[in-house]
Scaffold this motif. Structure first.
Motif, short mmCIF file in Angstrom:
data_model
loop_
_atom_site.label_atom_id
_atom_site.label_comp_id
_atom_site.label_asym_id
_atom_site.label_seq_id
_atom_site.Cartn_x
_atom_site.Cartn_y
_atom_site.Cartn_z
N THR A 1 5.49 -51.08 -98.14
CA THR A 1 6.08 -49.89 -97.53
C THR A 1 5.42 -49.55 -96.19
O THR A 1 5.89 -48.66 -95.49
N VAL A 2 4.37 -50.24 -95.83
CA VAL A 2 3.65 -49.96 -94.58
C VAL A 2 4.50 -50.41 -93.39
O VAL A 2 4.76 -51.60 -93.21
N GLY A 3 4.95 -49.46 -92.61
CA GLY A 3 5.75 -49.76 -91.42
C GLY A 3 7.09 -50.40 -91.74
O GLY A 3 7.65 -51.12 -90.92
N ARG A 4 7.62 -50.13 -92.92
CA ARG A 4 8.82 -50.83 -93.38
C ARG A 4 10.04 -49.92 -93.44
O ARG A 4 10.76 -49.88 -94.41
N ARG A 5 10.30 -49.21 -92.36
CA ARG A 5 11.52 -48.40 -92.23
C ARG A 5 12.21 -48.86 -90.96
O ARG A 5 11.59 -49.02 -89.93
N SER A 6 13.53 -49.04 -91.04
CA SER A 6 14.26 -49.47 -89.85
C SER A 6 14.39 -48.30 -88.88
O SER A 6 14.35 -47.13 -89.27
N GLU A 7 14.54 -48.63 -87.62
CA GLU A 7 14.74 -47.62 -86.59
C GLU A 7 16.21 -47.20 -86.57
O GLU A 7 17.08 -47.98 -86.99
N GLU A 8 16.48 -46.02 -86.09
CA GLU A 8 17.85 -45.52 -85.96
C GLU A 8 18.70 -46.54 -85.20
O GLU A 8 18.30 -47.02 -84.14
N GLY A 9 19.84 -46.90 -85.77
CA GLY A 9 20.76 -47.81 -85.11
C GLY A 9 20.52 -49.28 -85.39
O GLY A 9 21.34 -50.12 -85.02
N GLU A 10 19.39 -49.63 -86.01
CA GLU A 10 19.13 -51.04 -86.35
C GLU A 10 20.09 -51.49 -87.44
O GLU A 10 20.37 -50.74 -88.38
N SER A 11 20.56 -52.72 -87.34
CA SER A 11 21.51 -53.21 -88.33
C SER A 11 20.82 -53.81 -89.56
O SER A 11 21.44 -53.95 -90.61
N VAL A 12 19.55 -54.17 -89.43
CA VAL A 12 18.81 -54.74 -90.56
C VAL A 12 17.93 -53.64 -91.16
O VAL A 12 17.13 -53.03 -90.47
N LEU A 13 18.12 -53.39 -92.45
CA LEU A 13 17.38 -52.35 -93.15
C LEU A 13 16.13 -52.93 -93.79
O LEU A 13 16.03 -54.13 -94.01
N LYS A 14 15.16 -52.07 -94.10
CA LYS A 14 13.86 -52.52 -94.61
C LYS A 14 13.51 -51.83 -95.93
O LYS A 14 14.28 -51.04 -96.46
N ASP A 15 12.33 -52.13 -96.43
CA ASP A 15 11.89 -51.70 -97.76
C ASP A 15 12.04 -50.20 -98.01
O ASP A 15 12.58 -49.79 -99.05
N LEU A 16 11.56 -49.36 -97.11
CA LEU A 16 11.64 -47.91 -97.34
C LEU A 16 13.07 -47.41 -97.31
O LEU A 16 13.40 -46.44 -97.99
N ASP A 17 13.93 -48.07 -96.55
CA ASP A 17 15.34 -47.67 -96.50
C ASP A 17 16.01 -47.83 -97.86
O ASP A 17 16.75 -46.95 -98.31
N ILE A 18 15.73 -48.93 -98.55
CA ILE A 18 16.35 -49.15 -99.86
C ILE A 18 15.78 -48.18 -100.89
O ILE A 18 16.49 -47.69 -101.76
N LEU A 19 14.48 -47.87 -100.77
CA LEU A 19 13.88 -46.90 -101.69
C LEU A 19 14.48 -45.52 -101.49
O LEU A 19 14.76 -44.80 -102.46
N GLU A 20 14.70 -45.13 -100.24
CA GLU A 20 15.27 -43.82 -99.95
C GLU A 20 16.71 -43.69 -100.43
O GLU A 20 17.17 -42.60 -100.76
N GLU A 21 17.43 -44.81 -100.47
CA GLU A 21 18.80 -44.78 -100.99
C GLU A 21 18.84 -44.60 -102.50
O GLU A 21 19.86 -44.24 -103.07
N GLY A 22 17.72 -44.88 -103.16
CA GLY A 22 17.64 -44.71 -104.60
C GLY A 22 18.33 -45.81 -105.39
O GLY A 22 18.63 -45.63 -106.57
N LYS A 23 18.58 -46.95 -104.77
CA LYS A 23 19.23 -48.06 -105.46
C LYS A 23 18.24 -48.72 -106.43
O LYS A 23 17.09 -48.95 -106.10
N LYS A 24 18.72 -48.99 -107.64
CA LYS A 24 17.89 -49.66 -108.64
C LYS A 24 18.73 -50.65 -109.41
O LYS A 24 19.92 -50.44 -109.63
N LEU A 25 18.09 -51.72 -109.84
CA LEU A 25 18.75 -52.68 -110.71
C LEU A 25 18.53 -52.23 -112.15
O LEU A 25 17.42 -51.85 -112.53
N ARG A 26 19.57 -52.28 -112.93
CA ARG A 26 19.46 -51.91 -114.34
C ARG A 26 19.98 -53.07 -115.19
O ARG A 26 21.03 -53.63 -114.91
N PHE A 27 19.21 -53.40 -116.20
CA PHE A 27 19.57 -54.50 -117.10
C PHE A 27 19.77 -53.94 -118.50
O PHE A 27 19.00 -53.10 -118.96
N LYS A 28 20.80 -54.41 -119.18
CA LYS A 28 21.08 -53.94 -120.53
C LYS A 28 20.09 -54.49 -121.53
O LYS A 28 19.76 -53.86 -122.52
N HIS A 29 19.62 -55.72 -121.29
CA HIS A 29 18.72 -56.39 -122.23
C HIS A 29 17.53 -56.96 -121.47
O HIS A 29 17.66 -57.37 -120.32
#
Length: 75
Positions: free
Chosen positions: A21-49
């Motif tokens: 997470t150190v320095g891992r946020r994309s700048e405004e307008g960047e097309s490639v997103l980084k680690d903190l961006d995905i965490l802030e979106e709250g996306k998680k993988l869920r497995f049934k088993h």
């Protein structure tokens, strides 16, 4: 490193994930997103088993090894 995006399919988002997470946020307008961006979106993988989770993690391991041997991923 080389790109793996040679496809006819539409790519909605591109992530550059490093597992840090150190320095891992994309700048405004960047097309490639980084680690903190995905965490802030709250996306998680869920497995049934637990076996699905284990299979997913094993596949990540195999894919990472393959990409490293092809010079596409450097870790």
């Amino acid at each position: 490193m080389r790109s793996v995006f040679h496809t006819e399919k539409k790519i909605d988002r591109v992530w550059d994930l490093k597992g840090s997470t150190v320095g891992r946020r994309s700048e405004e307008g960047e097309s490639v997103l980084k680690d903190l961006d995905i965490l802030e979106e709250g996306k998680k993988l869920r497995f049934k088993h637990g076996s699905e989770r284990e299979a997913f993690l094993k596949q990540l391991e195999v894919d990472a090894a393959f990409l490293a041997t092809m010079g596409i991923m450097d870790y």
